[in-house]
Design an enzyme around this catalytic site. Structure first.
Site, PDB file in Angstrom:
ATOM      1  N   PHE A 194       0.858  -1.182   0.000  1.00  0.00           N
ATOM      2  CA  PHE A 194       0.000   0.000   0.000  1.00  0.00           C
ATOM      3  C   PHE A 194       0.903   1.245   0.000  1.00  0.00           C
ATOM      4  O   PHE A 194       1.858   1.309  -0.756  1.00  0.00           O
ATOM      5  CB  PHE A 194      -1.010  -0.046   1.149  1.00  0.00           C
ATOM      6  CG  PHE A 194      -2.087  -1.085   0.942  1.00  0.00           C
ATOM      7  CD1 PHE A 194      -3.135  -0.854   0.069  1.00  0.00           C
ATOM      8  CD2 PHE A 194      -2.025  -2.314   1.579  1.00  0.00           C
ATOM      9  CE1 PHE A 194      -4.119  -1.818  -0.164  1.00  0.00           C
ATOM     10  CE2 PHE A 194      -3.004  -3.279   1.362  1.00  0.00           C
ATOM     11  CZ  PHE A 194      -4.048  -3.037   0.486  1.00  0.00           C
ATOM     12  N   SER A 195       0.659   2.234   0.864  1.00  0.00           N
ATOM     13  CA  SER A 195       1.349   3.525   0.725  1.00  0.00           C
ATOM     14  C   SER A 195       2.790   3.537   1.210  1.00  0.00           C
ATOM     15  O   SER A 195       3.446   4.581   1.123  1.00  0.00           O
ATOM     16  CB  SER A 195       0.550   4.629   1.439  1.00  0.00           C
ATOM     17  OG  SER A 195      -0.619   4.942   0.725  1.00  0.00           O
ATOM     18  N   VAL A 196       3.304   2.426   1.703  1.00  0.00           N
ATOM     19  CA  VAL A 196       4.750   2.362   1.951  1.00  0.00           C
ATOM     20  C   VAL A 196       5.504   2.697   0.661  1.00  0.00           C
ATOM     21  O   VAL A 196       6.620   3.225   0.700  1.00  0.00           O
ATOM     22  CB  VAL A 196       5.139   0.964   2.485  1.00  0.00           C
ATOM     23  CG1 VAL A 196       6.647   0.769   2.470  1.00  0.00           C
ATOM     24  CG2 VAL A 196       4.603   0.781   3.912  1.00  0.00           C
ATOM     25  N   LYS A 227       5.057   5.082  -1.325  1.00  0.00           N
ATOM     26  CA  LYS A 227       5.333   6.516  -1.442  1.00  0.00           C
ATOM     27  C   LYS A 227       6.755   6.844  -1.008  1.00  0.00           C
ATOM     28  O   LYS A 227       7.451   7.641  -1.631  1.00  0.00           O
ATOM     29  CB  LYS A 227       4.330   7.315  -0.600  1.00  0.00           C
ATOM     30  CG  LYS A 227       2.900   7.340  -1.115  1.00  0.00           C
ATOM     31  CD  LYS A 227       2.019   8.163  -0.187  1.00  0.00           C
ATOM     32  CE  LYS A 227       0.631   8.398  -0.767  1.00  0.00           C
ATOM     33  NZ  LYS A 227      -0.172   7.176  -0.892  1.00  0.00           N
TER      34      LYS A 227
END
Length: 388
Positions: A125-127, A129
Site C-alpha cells: 500500500f502507501s509504503v 510513497k
C-alpha cells in the site's frame, strides 16, 4: 490531516465506483473492490497481487545481501488495553503476516503468520510513497533532476501555465504545492473521488490532465495538504526525467546493487504506469533491507544512490502536518522514529539512533483505525525497549 487514508479507502468509505481516482483495474473484472476484500482474499491476494492486477517487475540482481541472525533474539511481552500480549498473540489478533526486527543489520526477531512463508511477497500500500521519494533522490544524484529546488514543470511540461507554476520538487515531496486539492473521502465530488473518472486530454497522462486544471489555493511550501494525486505526479516526474519506468529504475538503483533476495512487483494504473503511491510487493526481509538501506544513508554496492544528506532530510520533519511532522513522503513519529506507512497495517519503522528497523505486514480488518494504530504502537514500543 495526519495519517490520512489512501485512495482506496476513499472508495470504501464513500461507496465510490471503480472509476474513481487511482482505482486499480483487476485482470478479472469480477474481482471485488481492492479495499473491500474478505479476510480470506486478503490473506491470499496480498501475497499474489501479480495474479490479480497488472504489474511490472522490479528485478533483483545476481547476489543477495545476507541478513544473519543476531546472537541475541528478542520476544517481548507488553501490556495494552488491559491485557498482556506476546508477539504471537498480537499477530493472531491483528492478522499480521510478518514481523521483522533488525538491529545493526542483524535479525533480532523474525516471525510469520497467516500461512505466509519467507519467500512470499506482501503488498505495501502507501509504503511505496517513501520508496518513490527515494527514487527522486536517486534521479537528483544521477543528474537527471537538477535538484530539490528545480521546478516541477521542467519535468512535467504539461503543467506549465497551471497551479504548479513555481512549485519545486521539494514542495511536491512535502505535499505543500499550494494547489487546491480535496481529499475528503466522504464527498463524492472531491478531487480524490473524481480525478480518475475525468477523461484525459488526448495523449496526456490522466492524472497530469486532471491536476493541471486545479487552481492555486496557498503559496507553494506554506501549508501541508495530504494529496494522493501528487504522489503519482512524483512518479511521472521520475519516469520523465530518467526515461525509465519506475520499476526499471528501482531495480537499477536499489534492488540489484543492494542485494534484494527476490524480484518485487509494482502495481500499474489503468494507463500502464506504476502507481507511485501504492502497492509494491516484496518479501518481509526485503522490506527490512529497504529500511536498512535508508538507515545506512542510501548506499548500495558501495556507491551513494542519493545525494549526501538526502536521507537525513527526507526522514526528518520538513513541514508541520499537525502531528510530529512530515518529510519527503516519510512520516515522523512522536517517539523519534521515522516511518513508511500503508493502510491495513503495513509499516517500516526506523529508530536511527538505535540502528533499529522494525517491519510489520498485516491484513487489518479495516484500512485504519485508532485502536489498530494504538495496538501497533504498543508493540513497536515494546520491541524498541527490548532491542536496546
Amino acid at each position: 490531516m495526519t495519517r490520512p487514508l489512501a485512495l482506496a479507502v476513499a472508495l470504501a468509505a464513500a461507496g465510490l465506483s471503480a472509476t474513481s481516482a487511482f482505482a486499480q483495474v483487476p485482470l478479472d473484472p469480477a474481482t471485488p473492490n481492492f479495499l473491500m476484500w474478505s479476510p480470506e482474499l486478503q490473506s491470499r491476494g496480498y501475497r499474489t497481487i501479480e495474479d490479480i492486477f497488472q504489474v511490472n517487475t522490479i528485478e533483483r540482481g545476481e547476489t543477495v545481501r545476507p541478513l544473519v541472525m543476531a546472537e541475541r533474539q528478542i520476544d517481548p511481552t507488553f501490556e495494552h488495553a488491559g491485557k498482556s500480549w506476546t508477539v504471537d498473540s498480537y499477530m493472531e489478533a491483528f492478522n499480521v503476516s510478518g514481523v521483522l526486527v533488525l538491529k545493526d543489520g542483524q535479525i533480532l526477531l523474525e516471525r510469520y503468520g497467516m500461512g505466509r512463508q519467507p519467500a512470499d511477497r506482501w503488498t505495501s500500500f502507501s509504503v511505496a510513497k517513501s520508496l518513490t521519494s527515494t527514487l527522486v533522490g536517486a534521479a537528483i544524484q544521477d543528474g537527471k533532476i537538477a535538484g530539490l529546488n528545480a521546478p516541477v514543470t521542467d519535468y512535467i511540461p504539461e503543467l506549465k501555465g497551471s497551479g504548479y507554476d513555481g512549485v519545486t520538487v521539494r514542495q511536491l515531496l512535502m505535499m505543500s504545492s499550494g494547489v487546491k486539492w480535496n481529499e475528503d473521502y466522504t464527498d463524492p465530488k472531491s478531487d480524490v473521488a473524481t480525478a480518475g473518472a475525468t477523461p484525459a486530454e488526448p495523449g496526456m497522462n490522466a492524472m497530469v490532465s486532471y491536476m493541471r486544471k486545479l487552481p492555486r489555493e496557498n503559496p507553494p511550501g506554506a501549508v501541508f495538504n495530504y494529496n494522493t494525486g501528487e504522489t503519482d505526479l512524483a512518479g511521472v516526474l521520475v519516469a520523465n526525467a530518467t526515461g525509465q519506468s519506475l520499476s526499471a529504475y528501482a531495480s537499477e538503483k536499489i534492488w540489484k546493487p543492494y542485494g534484494m533476495e527476490r524480484d518485487a512487483i509494482w502495481m500499474l494504473d489503468p494507463s500502464g504506469l506504476e502507481r507511485a503511491g501504492c502497492c509494491i510487493s516484496m518479501t518481509l526481509r526485503d522490506y527490512g533491507r529497504v529500511g536498512q538501506f535508508m538507515l545506512e544513508g542510501g548506499m548500495a554496492g558501495g556507491k551513494a544512490v542519493v545525494p549526501e544528506g538526502w536521507v537525513a532530510q527526507a526522514t526528518s520533519a520538513q513541514i508541520d502536518n499537525g502531528d510530529a511532522g512530515y518529510g519527503y513522503f516519510w512520516w515522523m513519529n512522536r517517539d523519534g522514529a521515522y516511518q513508511a506507512s500503508g493502510i491495513f497495517g503495513q509499516s517500516i519503522t526506523t529508530y536511527r539512533d538505535d540502528g533499529l528497523v522494525i517491519v510489520i505486514n498485516s491484513a487489518w480488518p479495516q484500512a485504519t483505525g485508532r485502536d489498530l494504530s494504538l495496538a501497533r504502537s504498543a508493540l513497536l514500543t515494546a520491541i524498541h525497549a527490548a532491542a536496546k
